[in-house]
Design an enzyme around this catalytic site. Structure first.
Site, PDB file in Angstrom:
ATOM      1  N   ASP A 220      51.104 103.010  23.702  1.00 20.94           N
ATOM      2  CA  ASP A 220      52.047 103.993  23.156  1.00 20.94           C
ATOM      3  C   ASP A 220      51.318 104.930  22.191  1.00 20.94           C
ATOM      4  O   ASP A 220      50.171 104.691  21.841  1.00 20.94           O
ATOM      5  CB  ASP A 220      53.168 103.263  22.388  1.00 20.94           C
ATOM      6  CG  ASP A 220      52.586 102.358  21.312  1.00 20.94           C
ATOM      7  OD1 ASP A 220      52.357 101.168  21.602  1.00 20.94           O
ATOM      8  OD2 ASP A 220      52.303 102.839  20.197  1.00 20.94           O
ATOM      9  N   ASP A 222      52.358 105.472  19.072  1.00 17.64           N
ATOM     10  CA  ASP A 222      52.876 105.148  17.738  1.00 17.64           C
ATOM     11  C   ASP A 222      54.005 106.130  17.387  1.00 17.64           C
ATOM     12  O   ASP A 222      54.933 106.235  18.192  1.00 17.64           O
ATOM     13  CB  ASP A 222      51.719 105.141  16.716  1.00 17.64           C
ATOM     14  CG  ASP A 222      52.034 104.281  15.501  1.00 17.64           C
ATOM     15  OD1 ASP A 222      52.729 103.265  15.647  1.00 17.64           O
ATOM     16  OD2 ASP A 222      51.574 104.616  14.389  1.00 17.64           O
TER      17      ASP A 222
END
Ligand code: ADE
Length: 282
Positions: A220, A222
């Site tokens: 991901d 973040d």
């Protein structure tokens, strides 16, 4: 391999992170319960052979994922792997990306860390009964074993997997994810990745004189990107599940590379570094 020792054939330890708790790398693993002066590891050790190389797998968070990052007994995990004869530890870790170029789905052979954890037990040298004596001031550069890192990188290149061969990982305390301000700060500090477990695992492996390297799987971005939703658990798990085979392949191939080498002065150097870092006071 120490012949005659009960744990004669354990050589390469694999610490599986979230999503890699039961990677199915062995056909018939032998479960070994090990206890250490520092308490119990996260789970049983699974011993087996991967393409002729004796290996031991340990689920960092336990096979039921029962330990959150700050509750993992990192000392017991590393001590147990050393106890059963491991000379190397290869770890996987799910990570957020702090850099546009480190895209979800890619691998990173991490080469440095920034420690944002607190209160974790990060040395064996604290006068625990049954533990080592003295005070240990261990140099932390390079943090990871260059030989093991090279093996992971070579394996990823040969498979043509998207992989960064360097990256600084910021290890946060968790269990929460970072705030946006923290995420932006971690970027300014030069972090490429963020996770919750590399510290103190890498530190303890180095204190134990082991060759340790980690392959991070980016799951991901973040929460630092503009106009994009913040990381959540389901995204992390989904991205990990989609790409976990890459991490497993790279670990299996790196094991072959490490086992094929008969030139082991670096293993002696890891041990000598620790010896030279210990201050003993009568
Ligand atoms: N593990 C996976 N993604 C993460 C993130 N964004 N922060 C901390 N740990 C993570």
């Amino acid at each position: 391999c120490e012949l005659g020792h009960i744990y004669a054939c354990a050589n390469i330890g694999i610490i599986g992170g979230s999503g890699f708790d039961e990677p199915g790398l062995f056909e018939n693993p032998v479960e070994r319960v090990v206890s250490t002066p520092f308490g119990n590891p996260s789970d049983v050790l699974l011993e087996g052979v991967i393409k002729g190389v004796p290996c031991v797998i340990l689920a960092r968070h336990g096979r039921k994922h029962q330990f959150q990052p700050s509750d993992v007994n990192y000392r017991a995990n590393i001590w147990a792997l050393k106890e059963v004869g491991c000379t190397h530890v290869l770890a996987t870790t799910a990570t957020g990306s702090l850099h546009e170029d480190y895209q979800p789905g890619s691998l990173v052979v991490v080469d440095d860390f920034i420690d944002r954890t607190w209160g974790r037990k990060c040395t064996f040298y604290d006068r625990t009964e049954g533990g080592p004596k003295g005070v240990c001031h261990l140099p932390m550069s390079p943090a990871f074993c260059e030989v093991a890192r090279n093996a992971l990188s070579t394996a990823a290149r040969a498979r043509n997997y998207p992989c960064h061969h360097k990256g600084t990982i910021v290890t946060i305390q968790g269990p929460r994810f970072s705030s946006r301000a923290e995420s932006l700060m971690h970027r300014q500090w030069g972090g490429h990745l963020v996770n919750m477990t590399t510290v103190p695992e890498v530190v303890l492996a180095k204190e134990a004189g082991l060759s340790y390297a980690a392959v991070a799987l980016v799951t991901d971005y973040d929460c630092w990107r503009d106009n994009e939703k913040s990381v959540c658990v389901s995204d992390v798990l989904e991205a990990f599940a989609k790409n976990v085979k890459k991490a497993a392949d790279v670990i299996v191939d790196a094991i072959q590379i490490l086992a094929a080498s008969t030139d082991h002065p670096y293993l002696t150097a890891h041990k000598e570094l620790v010896t030279s870092a210990i201050m003993l006071k009568e």
